[in-house]
Design an enzyme around this catalytic site. Structure first.
Site, PDB file in Angstrom:
ATOM      1  CD  GLU A  59      -3.024   2.863  -5.306  1.00 53.20           C
ATOM      2  OE1 GLU A  59      -4.228   2.217  -5.817  1.00 53.20           O
ATOM      3  OE2 GLU A  59      -2.363   1.793  -5.347  1.00 53.20           O
ATOM      4  CG  HIS A 101      -3.674  -1.486  -6.899  1.00 57.22           C
ATOM      5  ND1 HIS A 101      -3.380  -0.477  -5.815  1.00 57.22           N
ATOM      6  CD2 HIS A 101      -3.118  -2.383  -6.628  1.00 57.22           C
ATOM      7  CE1 HIS A 101      -4.393  -1.711  -4.682  1.00 57.22           C
ATOM      8  NE2 HIS A 101      -3.718  -2.442  -5.401  1.00 57.22           N
ATOM      9  NE  ARG A 131      -4.539  -0.908   0.445  1.00 53.63           N
ATOM     10  CZ  ARG A 131      -4.441  -2.098  -0.798  1.00 53.63           C
ATOM     11  NH1 ARG A 131      -3.975  -2.603  -1.304  1.00 53.63           N
ATOM     12  NH2 ARG A 131      -5.592  -3.334  -0.200  1.00 53.63           N
TER      13      ARG A 131
HETATM   14  N1  LIG Z   1      -0.676  -4.897  -5.423  1.00 54.70           N
HETATM   15  C1  LIG Z   1      -1.621  -5.366  -5.262  1.00 54.70           C
HETATM   16  O1  LIG Z   1      -3.285  -5.097  -5.641  1.00 54.70           O
HETATM   17  C2  LIG Z   1      -2.051  -6.066  -3.755  1.00 54.70           C
HETATM   18  C3  LIG Z   1      -2.708  -7.559  -3.519  1.00 54.70           C
HETATM   19  C4  LIG Z   1      -2.903  -8.021  -2.707  1.00 54.70           C
HETATM   20  C5  LIG Z   1      -2.386  -7.657  -1.120  1.00 54.70           C
HETATM   21  N2  LIG Z   1      -2.125  -5.931  -1.553  1.00 54.70           N
HETATM   22  C6  LIG Z   1      -1.734  -5.445  -0.101  1.00 54.70           C
HETATM   23  O2  LIG Z   1      -0.250  -6.054   0.220  1.00 54.70           O
HETATM   24  C7  LIG Z   1      -0.552  -6.919   2.108  1.00 54.70           C
HETATM   25  C8  LIG Z   1      -0.260  -7.919   2.017  1.00 54.70           C
HETATM   26  O3  LIG Z   1      -0.555  -9.025   1.222  1.00 54.70           O
HETATM   27  P1  LIG Z   1      -0.635 -10.273   1.763  1.00 54.70           P
HETATM   28  O4  LIG Z   1      -1.328 -10.925   1.290  1.00 54.70           O
HETATM   29  O5  LIG Z   1       0.603 -11.392   2.154  1.00 54.70           O
HETATM   30  O6  LIG Z   1      -1.407 -10.707   3.796  1.00 54.70           O
HETATM   31  P2  LIG Z   1      -0.871 -11.068   5.333  1.00 54.70           P
HETATM   32  O7  LIG Z   1      -0.616 -12.582   4.751  1.00 54.70           O
HETATM   33  O8  LIG Z   1      -1.672 -10.428   5.606  1.00 54.70           O
HETATM   34  O9  LIG Z   1       0.556 -11.191   5.357  1.00 54.70           O
HETATM   35  C9  LIG Z   1       0.730  -9.311   5.918  1.00 54.70           C
HETATM   36  C10 LIG Z   1       2.098  -9.619   6.611  1.00 54.70           C
HETATM   37  O10 LIG Z   1       3.013  -8.479   7.188  1.00 54.70           O
HETATM   38  C11 LIG Z   1       3.273  -8.597   8.365  1.00 54.70           C
HETATM   39  N3  LIG Z   1       3.070  -7.072   9.129  1.00 54.70           N
HETATM   40  C12 LIG Z   1       2.114  -7.259   9.518  1.00 54.70           C
HETATM   41  N4  LIG Z   1       2.600  -5.798  10.423  1.00 54.70           N
HETATM   42  C13 LIG Z   1       3.733  -5.352  10.151  1.00 54.70           C
HETATM   43  C14 LIG Z   1       3.885  -4.678  10.870  1.00 54.70           C
HETATM   44  N5  LIG Z   1       3.862  -3.594  11.558  1.00 54.70           N
HETATM   45  N6  LIG Z   1       5.669  -4.705  10.633  1.00 54.70           N
HETATM   46  C15 LIG Z   1       5.831  -6.390  10.081  1.00 54.70           C
HETATM   47  N7  LIG Z   1       5.304  -7.234   9.287  1.00 54.70           N
HETATM   48  C16 LIG Z   1       3.850  -6.546   9.548  1.00 54.70           C
HETATM   49  C17 LIG Z   1       2.181 -10.154   8.687  1.00 54.70           C
HETATM   50  O11 LIG Z   1       2.853 -10.669  10.169  1.00 54.70           O
HETATM   51  P3  LIG Z   1       2.344 -11.846  11.044  1.00 54.70           P
HETATM   52  O12 LIG Z   1       2.840 -13.305  10.184  1.00 54.70           O
HETATM   53  O13 LIG Z   1       2.695 -11.860  11.937  1.00 54.70           O
HETATM   54  O14 LIG Z   1       1.374 -12.086  10.682  1.00 54.70           O
HETATM   55  C18 LIG Z   1       1.745 -11.057   7.616  1.00 54.70           C
HETATM   56  O15 LIG Z   1       3.165 -11.729   7.667  1.00 54.70           O
HETATM   57  C19 LIG Z   1      -2.061  -6.652   2.076  1.00 54.70           C
HETATM   58  O16 LIG Z   1      -2.801  -6.306   3.616  1.00 54.70           O
HETATM   59  C20 LIG Z   1      -2.450  -5.659   1.180  1.00 54.70           C
HETATM   60  O17 LIG Z   1      -2.611  -4.061   1.649  1.00 54.70           O
HETATM   61  C21 LIG Z   1      -1.805  -5.929  -2.433  1.00 54.70           C
END
Ligand SMILES: NC(=O)c1ccc[n+]([C@@H]2O[C@H](COP(=O)([O-])OP(=O)(O)OC[C@H]3O[C@@H](n4cnc5c(N)ncnc54)[C@H](OP(=O)(O)O)[C@@H]3O)[C@@H](O)[C@H]2O)c1
Length: 316
Positions: free
Chosen positions: A258, A277, A229
């Site tokens: 965005e 995006h 994000r």
């Molecule tokens: N560009 C796009 O189109 C797109 C698409 C999908 C998602 N995204 C974004 O990408 C993010 C991640 O996606 P994902 O599917 O990988 O999500 P996810 O499976 O929920 O993974 C999020 C990761 O971030 C870690 N985290 C949360 N807060 C943190 C902090 N303060 N410091 C360090 N690590 C932290 C979490 O730790 P834990 O493992 O300990 O819980 C987890 O490992 C989403 O939340 C979304 O905003 C973007």
């Protein structure tokens, strides 16, 4: 009695949902006030339309969460929605439906930075001379956020011979990818990485996580890749880090806001590649999203919980 599912998804997906063996009744969602579906639906399938974002500053509607038992988000991030959305009994997210596609995008960005073949191509004998290329094997990929996206990137990067460092919020669960060095602090990952991959959710804790102080810890010449994000990166600090040479390049799939306004420096900065995006590649990820919702409908209709429930206290 069959479930009443209000869905903001496209008609073709709604037709697929209607064919679920539990034969849910699919109803339309009022476009201007989608929360009104809470009056008559058991399940509300939401996507991040502008009206949700506009409602972020508004009071929780009296009717919310009404009859709803489950809000199913078609996006992973829930930051587009008003905070009161999480007052529904269960909110689930689309974790994992696009992570493989996004990881491919990250690897493309890494190769573009290390081995820019378009730049190296010659069109005449006078240009025929040695040019050094960078490396992917032997480089260090630092992953900030080790969830579905972070792990998909790590699987690819380790297979390519890169050293992989990662940081996550908790340390409880098993890592899930062999050969990854888990670090305790974001700065410990940023300090040693040639490619820094941002894959954390947008939460109060991660807002402007990448600021001047963190960029000052980066390895000179590092490459930042943000697929999470825009709000996770202080964009003014990013420009300063690029201008000073602390960062060599930034690949950004996300920005805040965005789209960025006309004339914003990130559109034209020589060391930035900005994409609108698209890393999740919805054309391909769509099928996985439908399959996930169908699987969750099966669980829910059988009295079980859907997958990937959002924890309000964590914000993801
Ligand atoms: N560009 C796009 O189109 C797109 C698409 C999908 C998602 N995204 C974004 O990408 C993010 C991640 O996606 P994902 O599917 O990988 O999500 P996810 O499976 O929920 O993974 C999020 C990761 O971030 C870690 N985290 C949360 N807060 C943190 C902090 N303060 N410091 C360090 N690590 C932290 C979490 O730790 P834990 O493992 O300990 O819980 C987890 O490992 C989403 O939340 C979304 O905003 C973007």
């Amino acid at each position: 009695m069959s479930l009443v599912v209000a869905s903001q998804l496209e008609p073709a997906i709604n037709e697929e949902l209607a064919r679920h063996p539990s034969r849910p009744k699919i109803i339309a969602v009022p476009e201007d006030e989608p929360w009104r579906a809470a009056r008559e639906a058991d399940v509300l399938v939401v996507r991040p339309t502008p009206v949700w974002r506009e409602a972020r500053g508004e009071e929780q509607p009296d009717l919310w969460p009404g009859r709803l038992r489950w809000v199913c988000s078609a996006s992973v991030g829930i930051d587009f929605y008003p905070p009161w959305l999480l007052d529904a009994p269960i909110v689930s997210c689309a974790r994992g439906t696009a992570s493989e596609e996004i990881a491919d995008y990250v690897i493309a960005a890494i190769y573009r930075q290390a081995k820019d073949l378009a730049e190296a191509a010659v069109t005449s004998p006078t240009q025929w001379r040695y040019r050094a290329l960078g490396q992917v094997n032997g480089s260090t990929v630092g992953i900030v956020g080790f969830g579905a996206i972070g792990r998909a990137v790590a699987r690819r990067a380790t297979a390519l011979g890169a050293r992989v460092l990662a940081v996550r919020r908790s340390r409880e669960a098993a890592l899930g990818v062999i050969g990854v060095e888990l670090r305790d602090h974001v700065a410990d990952v940023v300090r040693d990485a040639d490619h820094i991959v941002v894959a954390v959710p947008a939460t109060p804790e991660t807002r402007h996580l990448f600021d001047d102080a963190l960029f000052a810890r980066a390895k000179p010449g590092a490459h930042l890749i943000n697929v999470a994000r825009g709000s996770v990166v202080d964009q003014e600090a990013l420009v300063r880090a690029l201008d000073s040479g602390r960062l060599a390049f930034a690949t950004l799939d996300v920005t805040e806001p965005e789209p960025l306004p006309e004339g914003h420096v990130l559109y034209t900065h020589a060391n930035v590649r900005l994409t609108p995006h698209i890393s999740s590649n919805y054309t391909l990820a769509r099928g996985k999203l439908v399959a996930k919702i169908m699987g969750d409908l099966t669980r829910f209709a059988a009295g079980q919980k859907p997958s990937d429930i959002v924890l309000p206290e964590r914000g993801y």
